[in-house]
Design an enzyme around this catalytic site. Structure first.
Site, mmCIF file in Angstrom:
data_model
loop_
_atom_site.group_PDB
_atom_site.id
_atom_site.type_symbol
_atom_site.label_atom_id
_atom_site.label_comp_id
_atom_site.label_asym_id
_atom_site.label_seq_id
_atom_site.Cartn_x
_atom_site.Cartn_y
_atom_site.Cartn_z
ATOM 1 N N GLU A 239 -20.755 16.617 -2.478
ATOM 2 C CA GLU A 239 -22.145 17.013 -2.195
ATOM 3 C C GLU A 239 -23.143 16.252 -3.071
ATOM 4 O O GLU A 239 -24.330 16.176 -2.760
ATOM 5 C CB GLU A 239 -22.338 18.528 -2.355
ATOM 6 C CG GLU A 239 -22.227 19.036 -3.766
ATOM 7 C CD GLU A 239 -22.436 20.560 -3.870
ATOM 8 O OE1 GLU A 239 -23.329 21.081 -3.191
ATOM 9 O OE2 GLU A 239 -21.696 21.204 -4.646
ATOM 10 N N TYR B 230 -6.924 -5.302 -8.343
ATOM 11 C CA TYR B 230 -6.396 -4.060 -7.760
ATOM 12 C C TYR B 230 -5.012 -3.718 -8.327
ATOM 13 O O TYR B 230 -4.759 -2.606 -8.784
ATOM 14 C CB TYR B 230 -6.181 -4.242 -6.260
ATOM 15 C CG TYR B 230 -7.384 -4.259 -5.367
ATOM 16 C CD1 TYR B 230 -7.739 -3.123 -4.657
ATOM 17 C CD2 TYR B 230 -8.124 -5.408 -5.172
ATOM 18 C CE1 TYR B 230 -8.801 -3.138 -3.768
ATOM 19 C CE2 TYR B 230 -9.195 -5.436 -4.293
ATOM 20 C CZ TYR B 230 -9.521 -4.300 -3.592
ATOM 21 O OH TYR B 230 -10.576 -4.306 -2.719
ATOM 22 N N LYS C 56 3.224 1.801 -3.083
ATOM 23 C CA LYS C 56 2.305 1.937 -4.229
ATOM 24 C C LYS C 56 1.676 3.334 -4.267
ATOM 25 O O LYS C 56 1.645 3.999 -5.304
ATOM 26 C CB LYS C 56 1.241 0.833 -4.142
ATOM 27 C CG LYS C 56 0.176 0.799 -5.199
ATOM 28 C CD LYS C 56 -1.020 1.685 -4.968
ATOM 29 C CE LYS C 56 -1.734 1.551 -3.670
ATOM 30 N NZ LYS C 56 -2.560 0.372 -3.515
ATOM 31 N N GLU D 155 -3.921 -0.591 -10.802
ATOM 32 C CA GLU D 155 -3.131 0.458 -10.129
ATOM 33 C C GLU D 155 -1.787 0.650 -10.835
ATOM 34 O O GLU D 155 -1.379 1.786 -11.106
ATOM 35 C CB GLU D 155 -2.927 0.100 -8.651
ATOM 36 C CG GLU D 155 -4.220 0.227 -7.853
ATOM 37 C CD GLU D 155 -4.106 -0.167 -6.376
ATOM 38 O OE1 GLU D 155 -5.046 0.111 -5.613
ATOM 39 O OE2 GLU D 155 -3.086 -0.765 -5.984
ATOM 40 N N CYS E 170 0.810 -1.234 0.000
ATOM 41 C CA CYS E 170 0.000 0.000 0.000
ATOM 42 C C CYS E 170 0.840 1.279 0.000
ATOM 43 O O CYS E 170 0.574 2.198 -0.785
ATOM 44 C CB CYS E 170 -0.895 0.038 1.226
ATOM 45 S SG CYS E 170 -1.587 -1.534 1.709
ATOM 46 N N HIS F 160 -20.477 22.958 -0.605
ATOM 47 C CA HIS F 160 -20.520 23.500 -1.952
ATOM 48 C C HIS F 160 -19.377 24.478 -2.199
ATOM 49 O O HIS F 160 -19.094 25.293 -1.314
ATOM 50 C CB HIS F 160 -21.850 24.229 -2.172
ATOM 51 C CG HIS F 160 -22.038 24.689 -3.584
ATOM 52 N ND1 HIS F 160 -22.308 23.803 -4.616
ATOM 53 C CD2 HIS F 160 -21.959 25.929 -4.131
ATOM 54 C CE1 HIS F 160 -22.403 24.502 -5.734
ATOM 55 N NE2 HIS F 160 -22.191 25.779 -5.473
#
Ligand code: NDP
Length: 496
Positions: free
Chosen positions: A474, A210, A78, A214, A75, A469
Protein backbone atom coordinates in the site's frame (compact mmCIF):
# COMPACT_ATOMS: atom_id res chain seq x y z
CA UNK A 1 18.05 -35.14 -45.21
CA UNK A 2 15.51 -34.87 -47.96
CA UNK A 3 17.45 -31.94 -49.36
CA UNK A 4 15.50 -28.99 -50.65
CA UNK A 5 13.76 -30.48 -53.68
CA UNK A 6 12.51 -28.11 -56.29
CA UNK A 7 9.22 -28.87 -58.01
CA UNK A 8 8.76 -26.77 -61.08
CA UNK A 9 5.20 -26.20 -62.23
CA UNK A 10 3.36 -23.93 -64.60
CA UNK A 11 0.83 -21.41 -63.27
CA UNK A 12 -0.40 -19.25 -66.07
CA UNK A 13 2.72 -18.01 -67.79
CA UNK A 14 4.94 -18.11 -64.72
CA UNK A 15 7.10 -20.88 -63.33
CA UNK A 16 6.55 -21.60 -59.63
CA UNK A 17 9.36 -23.05 -57.62
CA UNK A 18 8.06 -24.74 -54.54
CA UNK A 19 10.68 -25.90 -52.08
CA UNK A 20 10.04 -28.99 -49.99
CA UNK A 21 11.73 -29.36 -46.67
CA UNK A 22 11.68 -31.91 -43.88
CA UNK A 23 10.22 -29.24 -41.57
CA UNK A 24 8.76 -25.75 -41.74
CA UNK A 25 10.82 -24.86 -38.67
CA UNK A 26 13.89 -26.42 -37.07
CA UNK A 27 14.67 -25.00 -33.63
CA UNK A 28 18.16 -25.46 -32.18
CA UNK A 29 17.90 -25.30 -28.39
CA UNK A 30 14.94 -26.27 -26.18
CA UNK A 31 15.18 -23.57 -23.53
CA UNK A 32 12.55 -20.96 -22.73
CA UNK A 33 12.66 -19.14 -26.08
CA UNK A 34 13.06 -22.26 -28.23
CA UNK A 35 10.27 -24.25 -26.58
CA UNK A 36 7.88 -21.30 -26.70
CA UNK A 37 8.63 -20.66 -30.39
CA UNK A 38 8.31 -24.37 -31.27
CA UNK A 39 4.95 -24.77 -29.53
CA UNK A 40 3.37 -21.54 -30.79
CA UNK A 41 4.61 -22.20 -34.34
CA UNK A 42 3.14 -25.71 -34.23
CA UNK A 43 -0.08 -24.10 -32.98
CA UNK A 44 -0.14 -22.04 -36.19
CA UNK A 45 0.04 -25.29 -38.18
CA UNK A 46 3.79 -25.41 -38.84
CA UNK A 47 5.66 -28.73 -38.98
CA UNK A 48 8.29 -28.23 -36.28
CA UNK A 49 11.38 -30.06 -34.99
CA UNK A 50 13.46 -29.04 -31.99
CA UNK A 51 16.83 -30.43 -30.92
CA UNK A 52 18.48 -30.36 -27.53
CA UNK A 53 21.27 -32.21 -25.76
CA UNK A 54 20.38 -34.68 -23.01
CA UNK A 55 21.33 -33.64 -19.49
CA UNK A 56 22.51 -35.40 -16.40
CA UNK A 57 20.54 -33.92 -13.51
CA UNK A 58 23.37 -33.81 -10.99
CA UNK A 59 26.28 -33.14 -13.29
CA UNK A 60 27.14 -29.81 -14.79
CA UNK A 61 29.46 -31.41 -17.33
CA UNK A 62 26.84 -31.57 -20.05
CA UNK A 63 25.16 -28.33 -21.06
CA UNK A 64 21.70 -29.24 -22.24
CA UNK A 65 18.30 -30.52 -21.21
CA UNK A 66 14.81 -29.69 -22.43
CA UNK A 67 13.78 -26.66 -20.38
CA UNK A 68 17.13 -24.93 -20.84
CA UNK A 69 19.07 -22.78 -18.41
CA UNK A 70 16.01 -21.39 -16.64
CA UNK A 71 14.59 -24.78 -15.72
CA UNK A 72 17.68 -26.97 -15.47
CA UNK A 73 20.42 -24.72 -14.06
CA UNK A 74 19.02 -21.23 -13.60
CA UNK A 75 15.89 -19.49 -12.34
CA UNK A 76 14.02 -22.55 -11.05
CA UNK A 77 16.72 -24.39 -9.06
CA UNK A 78 18.05 -21.01 -7.87
CA UNK A 79 14.63 -20.02 -6.52
CA UNK A 80 14.31 -23.38 -4.75
CA UNK A 81 17.63 -22.71 -3.01
CA UNK A 82 16.50 -19.17 -2.16
CA UNK A 83 13.43 -20.66 -0.46
CA UNK A 84 15.71 -23.07 1.39
CA UNK A 85 18.01 -20.27 2.53
CA UNK A 86 15.15 -17.99 3.60
CA UNK A 87 14.12 -20.26 6.48
CA UNK A 88 17.15 -19.16 8.50
CA UNK A 89 15.79 -15.60 8.74
CA UNK A 90 12.29 -16.94 9.37
CA UNK A 91 13.53 -19.02 12.31
CA UNK A 92 15.30 -15.96 13.76
CA UNK A 93 12.20 -13.82 13.27
CA UNK A 94 9.88 -16.47 14.76
CA UNK A 95 11.32 -16.18 18.28
CA UNK A 96 9.62 -12.90 19.21
CA UNK A 97 6.37 -14.26 17.80
CA UNK A 98 6.43 -16.88 20.55
CA UNK A 99 8.08 -19.83 18.85
CA UNK A 100 10.57 -21.80 20.95
CA UNK A 101 13.08 -23.32 18.58
CA UNK A 102 15.37 -26.02 19.97
CA UNK A 103 19.04 -25.46 19.12
CA UNK A 104 20.90 -26.55 17.16
CA UNK A 105 18.68 -26.14 14.14
CA UNK A 106 20.36 -28.18 11.44
CA UNK A 107 20.36 -27.76 7.72
CA UNK A 108 20.60 -30.80 5.45
CA UNK A 109 22.08 -29.69 2.11
CA UNK A 110 21.92 -33.14 0.52
CA UNK A 111 18.19 -33.40 1.21
CA UNK A 112 17.47 -30.04 -0.38
CA UNK A 113 19.70 -30.92 -3.32
CA UNK A 114 17.89 -34.21 -3.83
CA UNK A 115 14.45 -32.58 -3.69
CA UNK A 116 15.60 -29.80 -6.02
CA UNK A 117 16.90 -32.35 -8.52
CA UNK A 118 13.64 -34.33 -8.40
CA UNK A 119 11.71 -31.17 -9.18
CA UNK A 120 14.00 -30.36 -12.11
CA UNK A 121 13.53 -33.89 -13.49
CA UNK A 122 9.75 -33.45 -13.13
CA UNK A 123 9.80 -30.13 -14.97
CA UNK A 124 12.06 -31.53 -17.68
CA UNK A 125 9.41 -34.24 -18.24
CA UNK A 126 6.62 -31.65 -18.34
CA UNK A 127 8.48 -29.61 -20.96
CA UNK A 128 8.99 -32.73 -23.10
CA UNK A 129 5.29 -33.61 -22.83
CA UNK A 130 4.27 -30.05 -23.72
CA UNK A 131 6.35 -30.27 -26.87
CA UNK A 132 5.07 -33.65 -27.96
CA UNK A 133 1.44 -32.78 -27.21
CA UNK A 134 1.90 -29.71 -29.44
CA UNK A 135 2.99 -32.00 -32.28
CA UNK A 136 6.64 -30.90 -32.19
CA UNK A 137 9.23 -33.54 -33.17
CA UNK A 138 11.92 -33.77 -30.50
CA UNK A 139 15.41 -34.77 -31.55
CA UNK A 140 18.21 -35.49 -29.09
CA UNK A 141 21.62 -34.13 -29.96
CA UNK A 142 23.66 -31.07 -30.82
CA UNK A 143 22.53 -29.02 -33.80
CA UNK A 144 24.80 -27.20 -36.21
CA UNK A 145 23.76 -25.05 -39.17
CA UNK A 146 25.19 -26.31 -42.47
CA UNK A 147 23.48 -23.91 -44.89
CA UNK A 148 20.61 -21.46 -44.95
CA UNK A 149 18.05 -24.31 -44.76
CA UNK A 150 20.08 -27.20 -43.36
CA UNK A 151 20.90 -28.48 -39.87
CA UNK A 152 23.25 -31.31 -38.95
CA UNK A 153 22.43 -33.11 -35.73
CA UNK A 154 25.11 -34.99 -33.80
CA UNK A 155 23.29 -37.55 -31.70
CA UNK A 156 24.51 -38.57 -28.23
CA UNK A 157 26.00 -41.78 -29.75
CA UNK A 158 28.01 -39.68 -32.21
CA UNK A 159 25.88 -40.51 -35.27
CA UNK A 160 25.16 -37.57 -37.54
CA UNK A 161 21.92 -36.80 -39.39
CA UNK A 162 20.94 -33.93 -41.61
CA UNK A 163 17.59 -32.16 -41.85
CA UNK A 164 16.21 -29.39 -44.01
CA UNK A 165 13.82 -26.67 -42.88
CA UNK A 166 12.19 -23.63 -44.41
CA UNK A 167 13.17 -21.64 -41.31
CA UNK A 168 15.84 -22.28 -38.68
CA UNK A 169 15.62 -20.74 -35.23
CA UNK A 170 18.75 -20.39 -33.08
CA UNK A 171 17.77 -20.49 -29.40
CA UNK A 172 20.92 -21.84 -27.78
CA UNK A 173 21.12 -19.45 -24.83
CA UNK A 174 24.29 -18.45 -23.01
CA UNK A 175 26.88 -19.87 -20.68
CA UNK A 176 28.91 -18.60 -17.73
CA UNK A 177 32.18 -16.80 -18.37
CA UNK A 178 35.35 -17.15 -16.27
CA UNK A 179 38.00 -14.46 -15.88
CA UNK A 180 41.40 -15.86 -16.81
CA UNK A 181 43.32 -15.60 -13.56
CA UNK A 182 45.84 -18.22 -12.40
CA UNK A 183 43.99 -21.10 -10.79
CA UNK A 184 40.66 -20.17 -12.42
CA UNK A 185 39.93 -23.87 -12.98
CA UNK A 186 39.52 -24.23 -9.20
CA UNK A 187 36.51 -21.90 -9.25
CA UNK A 188 32.96 -22.93 -10.03
CA UNK A 189 30.19 -21.15 -11.91
CA UNK A 190 26.47 -21.10 -11.14
CA UNK A 191 26.13 -24.39 -13.09
CA UNK A 192 28.15 -26.33 -10.51
CA UNK A 193 26.97 -24.18 -7.59
CA UNK A 194 23.48 -25.61 -7.98
CA UNK A 195 24.69 -29.20 -7.62
CA UNK A 196 27.63 -29.24 -5.20
CA UNK A 197 28.08 -32.61 -3.49
CA UNK A 198 29.19 -31.02 -0.22
CA UNK A 199 27.84 -27.82 1.29
CA UNK A 200 30.62 -25.18 1.21
CA UNK A 201 31.08 -23.66 4.67
CA UNK A 202 33.42 -20.89 3.48
CA UNK A 203 32.58 -19.21 0.20
CA UNK A 204 34.27 -16.51 -1.86
CA UNK A 205 32.23 -14.96 -4.69
CA UNK A 206 33.60 -12.78 -7.48
CA UNK A 207 31.14 -10.41 -9.19
CA UNK A 208 28.18 -8.36 -8.07
CA UNK A 209 25.49 -8.99 -10.68
CA UNK A 210 22.29 -10.99 -10.26
CA UNK A 211 24.01 -14.34 -9.76
CA UNK A 212 26.64 -13.12 -7.30
CA UNK A 213 24.25 -11.44 -4.88
CA UNK A 214 21.67 -14.22 -5.17
CA UNK A 215 24.22 -16.92 -4.33
CA UNK A 216 25.69 -14.76 -1.56
CA UNK A 217 22.22 -14.71 0.03
CA UNK A 218 21.67 -18.42 -0.59
CA UNK A 219 24.91 -19.61 1.00
CA UNK A 220 24.76 -17.11 3.87
CA UNK A 221 21.19 -18.13 4.59
CA UNK A 222 22.30 -21.75 4.80
CA UNK A 223 24.99 -20.83 7.31
CA UNK A 224 28.19 -20.38 5.26
CA UNK A 225 30.60 -17.48 5.68
CA UNK A 226 30.43 -15.46 2.47
CA UNK A 227 32.98 -12.95 1.13
CA UNK A 228 31.75 -11.01 -1.90
CA UNK A 229 34.42 -9.31 -4.05
CA UNK A 230 33.49 -6.84 -6.77
CA UNK A 231 35.08 -4.11 -8.87
CA UNK A 232 32.63 -1.26 -8.35
CA UNK A 233 31.77 0.68 -5.17
CA UNK A 234 28.29 -0.87 -5.11
CA UNK A 235 26.83 -4.18 -6.29
CA UNK A 236 24.32 -4.52 -9.17
CA UNK A 237 25.65 -2.14 -11.80
CA UNK A 238 22.82 -0.80 -13.95
CA UNK A 239 20.22 -0.70 -11.16
CA UNK A 240 19.13 2.49 -9.37
CA UNK A 241 22.06 3.70 -7.25
CA UNK A 242 19.90 4.31 -4.20
CA UNK A 243 18.55 0.76 -4.37
CA UNK A 244 22.06 -0.62 -4.87
CA UNK A 245 23.02 1.07 -1.60
CA UNK A 246 20.04 -0.56 0.10
CA UNK A 247 20.97 -4.01 -1.25
CA UNK A 248 24.59 -3.60 -0.06
CA UNK A 249 23.39 -2.59 3.41
CA UNK A 250 21.00 -5.54 3.60
CA UNK A 251 23.60 -8.05 2.44
CA UNK A 252 25.95 -6.78 5.15
CA UNK A 253 23.14 -6.81 7.68
CA UNK A 254 22.57 -10.49 6.93
CA UNK A 255 26.25 -11.26 7.61
CA UNK A 256 27.81 -11.20 4.14
CA UNK A 257 31.27 -9.61 4.05
CA UNK A 258 31.44 -7.08 1.23
CA UNK A 259 34.74 -6.27 -0.50
CA UNK A 260 34.00 -3.45 -2.98
CA UNK A 261 36.58 -2.18 -5.46
CA UNK A 262 38.50 -5.43 -5.28
CA UNK A 263 39.33 -8.20 -7.70
CA UNK A 264 40.78 -11.69 -7.29
CA UNK A 265 44.26 -12.30 -8.66
CA UNK A 266 44.99 -15.97 -8.01
CA UNK A 267 43.49 -19.18 -6.67
CA UNK A 268 45.76 -21.86 -5.19
CA UNK A 269 44.77 -25.35 -4.12
CA UNK A 270 45.82 -26.21 -0.56
CA UNK A 271 45.01 -29.03 1.85
CA UNK A 272 42.72 -26.71 3.77
CA UNK A 273 40.80 -25.48 0.73
CA UNK A 274 41.31 -22.89 -2.00
CA UNK A 275 43.66 -20.04 -1.11
CA UNK A 276 42.29 -16.82 -2.63
CA UNK A 277 44.55 -13.83 -3.30
CA UNK A 278 43.22 -10.34 -4.08
CA UNK A 279 44.61 -7.25 -5.80
CA UNK A 280 44.75 -5.54 -2.38
CA UNK A 281 47.02 -8.16 -0.84
CA UNK A 282 44.28 -9.99 1.08
CA UNK A 283 44.36 -13.77 1.50
CA UNK A 284 41.42 -15.99 2.37
CA UNK A 285 40.79 -19.72 2.34
CA UNK A 286 37.51 -21.00 0.90
CA UNK A 287 35.77 -24.30 0.29
CA UNK A 288 34.22 -22.90 -2.88
CA UNK A 289 35.02 -19.92 -5.09
CA UNK A 290 32.16 -18.83 -7.35
CA UNK A 291 32.81 -16.81 -10.49
CA UNK A 292 29.60 -14.91 -11.21
CA UNK A 293 31.16 -12.69 -13.83
CA UNK A 294 28.63 -12.61 -16.61
CA UNK A 295 27.47 -14.91 -19.39
CA UNK A 296 28.23 -15.13 -23.12
CA UNK A 297 26.05 -16.30 -26.01
CA UNK A 298 26.32 -19.96 -27.07
CA UNK A 299 27.32 -19.49 -30.69
CA UNK A 300 30.74 -21.11 -30.93
CA UNK A 301 29.83 -24.57 -32.25
CA UNK A 302 26.95 -23.58 -34.53
CA UNK A 303 28.92 -22.77 -37.71
CA UNK A 304 26.90 -19.56 -38.02
CA UNK A 305 29.41 -17.22 -39.57
CA UNK A 306 30.30 -19.81 -42.23
CA UNK A 307 26.70 -19.70 -43.51
CA UNK A 308 26.52 -15.89 -43.39
CA UNK A 309 24.94 -15.24 -39.98
CA UNK A 310 26.70 -12.23 -38.50
CA UNK A 311 27.71 -12.11 -34.85
CA UNK A 312 28.43 -8.98 -32.81
CA UNK A 313 31.74 -8.38 -31.04
CA UNK A 314 30.58 -10.29 -27.96
CA UNK A 315 29.74 -13.34 -30.12
CA UNK A 316 25.95 -12.79 -29.92
CA UNK A 317 23.77 -13.32 -33.01
CA UNK A 318 22.84 -10.04 -34.69
CA UNK A 319 19.10 -9.81 -35.37
CA UNK A 320 16.64 -7.21 -36.63
CA UNK A 321 13.52 -6.05 -34.76
CA UNK A 322 11.72 -9.25 -35.75
CA UNK A 323 14.57 -11.53 -34.57
CA UNK A 324 15.73 -12.27 -38.13
CA UNK A 325 19.47 -12.76 -38.64
CA UNK A 326 21.51 -11.61 -41.63
CA UNK A 327 20.42 -14.84 -43.41
CA UNK A 328 16.67 -14.39 -44.16
CA UNK A 329 15.69 -18.00 -43.35
CA UNK A 330 17.59 -18.06 -40.04
CA UNK A 331 16.20 -16.41 -36.90
CA UNK A 332 17.36 -16.16 -33.29
CA UNK A 333 15.71 -15.50 -29.91
CA UNK A 334 16.75 -15.41 -26.26
CA UNK A 335 20.15 -15.01 -24.59
CA UNK A 336 21.98 -16.02 -27.78
CA UNK A 337 21.04 -12.58 -29.16
CA UNK A 338 22.12 -10.77 -25.96
CA UNK A 339 19.27 -8.26 -26.04
CA UNK A 340 17.73 -8.48 -22.57
CA UNK A 341 18.75 -11.77 -21.02
CA UNK A 342 15.72 -12.76 -19.00
CA UNK A 343 13.44 -15.80 -19.35
CA UNK A 344 10.18 -13.83 -19.85
CA UNK A 345 11.91 -11.77 -22.56
CA UNK A 346 12.97 -14.94 -24.40
CA UNK A 347 9.35 -16.12 -24.16
CA UNK A 348 8.13 -12.83 -25.63
CA UNK A 349 10.69 -13.03 -28.45
CA UNK A 350 9.69 -16.64 -29.18
CA UNK A 351 6.00 -15.72 -29.37
CA UNK A 352 6.66 -12.71 -31.61
CA UNK A 353 8.81 -14.88 -33.91
CA UNK A 354 5.99 -17.43 -34.36
CA UNK A 355 3.37 -14.74 -34.98
CA UNK A 356 5.61 -13.08 -37.53
CA UNK A 357 6.70 -16.19 -39.43
CA UNK A 358 3.71 -18.54 -39.14
CA UNK A 359 0.83 -16.48 -37.74
CA UNK A 360 0.60 -13.80 -40.42
CA UNK A 361 0.96 -11.10 -37.72
CA UNK A 362 4.36 -9.38 -37.93
CA UNK A 363 5.22 -8.70 -34.26
CA UNK A 364 8.16 -6.92 -32.68
CA UNK A 365 9.09 -7.66 -29.06
CA UNK A 366 8.40 -4.61 -26.83
CA UNK A 367 11.32 -3.97 -24.49
CA UNK A 368 9.61 -1.15 -22.59
CA UNK A 369 8.49 -1.62 -19.00
CA UNK A 370 10.07 -5.04 -18.51
CA UNK A 371 10.08 -5.72 -14.77
CA UNK A 372 12.82 -7.81 -13.20
CA UNK A 373 13.88 -9.06 -9.81
CA UNK A 374 17.10 -9.96 -8.06
CA UNK A 375 16.35 -12.76 -5.61
CA UNK A 376 18.80 -11.74 -2.94
CA UNK A 377 17.38 -11.84 0.59
CA UNK A 378 15.37 -9.60 0.86
CA UNK A 379 14.78 -9.21 -2.89
CA UNK A 380 15.05 -6.18 -5.14
CA UNK A 381 12.55 -5.65 -7.93
CA UNK A 382 12.26 -2.84 -10.45
CA UNK A 383 10.33 -1.72 -13.51
CA UNK A 384 10.89 1.21 -15.85
CA UNK A 385 13.66 3.74 -15.41
CA UNK A 386 16.08 4.15 -12.54
CA UNK A 387 16.50 7.70 -11.23
CA UNK A 388 19.78 8.00 -13.14
CA UNK A 389 18.21 6.80 -16.42
CA UNK A 390 15.24 9.14 -15.94
CA UNK A 391 17.52 12.12 -15.46
CA UNK A 392 19.46 11.21 -18.61
CA UNK A 393 16.38 10.60 -20.76
CA UNK A 394 13.83 13.16 -19.54
CA UNK A 395 13.32 16.59 -21.03
CA UNK A 396 12.07 18.28 -17.89
CA UNK A 397 12.21 17.78 -14.13
CA UNK A 398 11.95 14.43 -12.44
CA UNK A 399 10.01 14.02 -9.21
CA UNK A 400 11.35 11.32 -6.91
CA UNK A 401 9.16 9.81 -4.19
CA UNK A 402 10.78 7.49 -1.67
CA UNK A 403 9.54 5.58 1.32
CA UNK A 404 11.80 3.89 3.84
CA UNK A 405 9.94 1.98 6.51
CA UNK A 406 10.17 -0.86 8.99
CA UNK A 407 8.05 -3.76 7.68
CA UNK A 408 5.34 -4.57 10.23
CA UNK A 409 6.79 -8.03 10.84
CA UNK A 410 10.13 -6.52 11.86
CA UNK A 411 8.50 -4.39 14.57
CA UNK A 412 7.94 -7.62 16.52
CA UNK A 413 10.81 -9.77 15.23
CA UNK A 414 13.28 -6.99 15.96
CA UNK A 415 15.08 -7.48 12.64
CA UNK A 416 16.96 -4.27 11.87
CA UNK A 417 16.11 -4.14 8.20
CA UNK A 418 14.03 -1.54 6.43
CA UNK A 419 12.10 -1.83 3.19
CA UNK A 420 12.66 0.89 0.62
CA UNK A 421 10.35 1.93 -2.22
CA UNK A 422 10.80 4.51 -4.90
CA UNK A 423 8.71 6.06 -7.65
CA UNK A 424 10.20 8.23 -10.38
CA UNK A 425 7.70 10.59 -12.00
CA UNK A 426 7.93 12.80 -15.08
CA UNK A 427 6.89 16.24 -13.76
CA UNK A 428 5.47 17.36 -17.11
CA UNK A 429 3.19 14.39 -17.82
CA UNK A 430 2.76 13.16 -14.21
CA UNK A 431 3.47 9.65 -15.56
CA UNK A 432 5.22 7.19 -13.29
CA UNK A 433 8.26 6.19 -15.34
CA UNK A 434 10.12 4.07 -12.82
CA UNK A 435 9.40 2.04 -9.71
CA UNK A 436 11.66 0.03 -7.43
CA UNK A 437 11.40 -1.83 -4.17
CA UNK A 438 13.84 -3.67 -1.96
CA UNK A 439 12.11 -5.66 0.74
CA UNK A 440 10.10 -8.83 1.36
CA UNK A 441 7.76 -9.76 -1.52
CA UNK A 442 9.14 -7.03 -3.80
CA UNK A 443 8.88 -9.20 -6.99
CA UNK A 444 5.28 -10.17 -6.16
CA UNK A 445 4.36 -6.52 -5.67
CA UNK A 446 6.27 -5.20 -8.67
CA UNK A 447 4.45 -7.41 -11.19
CA UNK A 448 1.24 -5.42 -10.59
CA UNK A 449 3.08 -2.09 -10.64
CA UNK A 450 4.52 -3.13 -14.04
CA UNK A 451 0.98 -3.42 -15.43
CA UNK A 452 0.25 0.12 -14.22
CA UNK A 453 3.41 1.50 -15.84
CA UNK A 454 2.71 -0.36 -19.08
CA UNK A 455 -0.72 1.31 -19.12
CA UNK A 456 0.93 4.72 -18.64
CA UNK A 457 -0.42 5.33 -15.14
CA UNK A 458 0.06 8.79 -13.65
CA UNK A 459 1.10 9.57 -10.09
CA UNK A 460 -2.39 10.98 -9.56
CA UNK A 461 -3.84 7.58 -10.50
CA UNK A 462 -1.46 5.84 -8.11
CA UNK A 463 -2.59 8.28 -5.37
CA UNK A 464 -6.28 7.72 -6.09
CA UNK A 465 -5.87 3.94 -5.82
CA UNK A 466 -7.09 2.55 -2.50
CA UNK A 467 -4.43 0.66 -0.57
CA UNK A 468 -4.58 -2.85 0.86
CA UNK A 469 -4.17 -2.52 4.59
CA UNK A 470 -2.04 -3.55 6.36
CA UNK A 471 0.45 -4.37 3.66
CA UNK A 472 3.81 -3.11 2.46
CA UNK A 473 2.39 -2.78 -1.05
CA UNK A 474 0.00 0.00 0.00
CA UNK A 475 3.01 2.27 0.43
CA UNK A 476 3.16 2.54 -3.37
CA UNK A 477 -0.18 4.38 -3.36
CA UNK A 478 0.44 6.54 -0.29
CA UNK A 479 3.71 8.31 -1.11
CA UNK A 480 2.36 11.86 -1.01
CA UNK A 481 5.33 14.19 -0.59
CA UNK A 482 8.12 14.63 -3.11
CA UNK A 483 11.47 13.51 -1.71
CA UNK A 484 13.34 15.55 -4.30
CA UNK A 485 12.90 17.33 -7.61
CA UNK A 486 15.76 16.77 -10.05
CA UNK A 487 16.43 18.64 -13.28
CA UNK A 488 17.33 16.74 -16.42
CA UNK A 489 21.09 16.30 -16.68
CA UNK A 490 21.78 17.04 -13.00
CA UNK A 491 23.55 14.69 -10.61
CA UNK A 492 21.23 12.37 -8.68
CA UNK A 493 21.38 12.48 -4.89
CA UNK A 494 21.19 9.60 -2.48
CA UNK A 495 19.70 10.59 0.84
CA UNK A 496 19.47 7.28 2.68
P1 NDP B 1 25.95 -9.77 -14.67
O1 NDP B 1 26.29 -9.29 -16.01
O2 NDP B 1 24.65 -9.41 -14.06
O3 NDP B 1 27.10 -9.34 -13.64
C1 NDP B 1 28.44 -9.65 -13.90
C2 NDP B 1 29.28 -9.23 -12.73
O4 NDP B 1 30.60 -9.74 -12.91
C3 NDP B 1 29.41 -7.73 -12.59
O5 NDP B 1 29.41 -7.41 -11.23
C4 NDP B 1 30.77 -7.46 -13.23
O6 NDP B 1 31.42 -6.37 -12.66
C5 NDP B 1 31.54 -8.69 -12.84
N1 NDP B 1 32.65 -9.00 -13.74
C6 NDP B 1 32.60 -9.21 -15.07
N2 NDP B 1 33.82 -9.53 -15.54
C7 NDP B 1 34.66 -9.52 -14.49
C8 NDP B 1 36.05 -9.76 -14.32
N3 NDP B 1 36.82 -10.08 -15.36
N4 NDP B 1 36.59 -9.63 -13.09
C9 NDP B 1 35.81 -9.29 -12.04
N5 NDP B 1 34.48 -9.06 -12.13
C10 NDP B 1 33.91 -9.18 -13.33
O7 NDP B 1 26.16 -11.34 -14.77
P2 NDP B 1 25.63 -12.56 -13.92
O8 NDP B 1 26.65 -13.61 -14.19
O9 NDP B 1 25.33 -12.21 -12.51
O10 NDP B 1 24.25 -12.92 -14.62
C11 NDP B 1 24.21 -13.15 -16.03
C12 NDP B 1 22.87 -12.78 -16.58
O11 NDP B 1 21.93 -13.76 -16.19
C13 NDP B 1 22.30 -11.47 -16.06
O12 NDP B 1 22.69 -10.40 -16.85
C14 NDP B 1 20.82 -11.69 -16.13
O13 NDP B 1 20.40 -11.27 -17.40
C15 NDP B 1 20.66 -13.17 -16.00
N6 NDP B 1 20.15 -13.54 -14.67
C16 NDP B 1 18.93 -13.10 -14.26
C17 NDP B 1 18.45 -13.43 -13.02
C18 NDP B 1 17.12 -12.92 -12.58
O14 NDP B 1 16.34 -12.46 -13.41
N7 NDP B 1 16.83 -12.92 -11.28
C19 NDP B 1 19.20 -14.29 -12.11
C20 NDP B 1 20.47 -14.67 -12.62
C21 NDP B 1 20.92 -14.32 -13.85
P3 NDP B 1 31.32 -4.85 -13.20
O15 NDP B 1 29.98 -4.36 -12.76
O16 NDP B 1 32.46 -4.19 -12.55
O17 NDP B 1 31.45 -4.96 -14.70
Amino acid sequence: MSRKMLIDGEVGNSTVEEAQYDFDLFVIGAGSGGVRAARTSAGFGAKVAICELPFHPISSEVIGGVGGTCVIRGCVPKKILVYGASFRGEFEDAKNFGWELREPIEFNWKKLLHNKTQEIIRLNGIYKRLLSSSGVTMLEGEGKVIDSHGVELTQPDGAKRQYSAKHILIATGSRAQRPSIPGQELAITSDEALSLDEFPKRVVILGAGYIAVEFASIWRGMGATVDLFYRKALPLRGFDDEMRTVVARNLEGRGIKLHPERNLTELIKTEDGIRVLTDHGEELVADAVLFATGRASNTKRLNLEAVGVELDKTGAVKVDEYSRTTVPSIWAVGDVTNRMNLTPVALMEGTCFSKTVFGGQPSKPDYNHIPCAVFCIPPLSVVGLSEQQAIEQANGDILVFTSTFTPMKNTISGRQEKSVMKLVVDSETDKVIGASMCGPDAPEIMQGIAVALKCGATKEQFDSTVGIHPSAAEEFVTMRSVTRRVSAGSKPKTNL
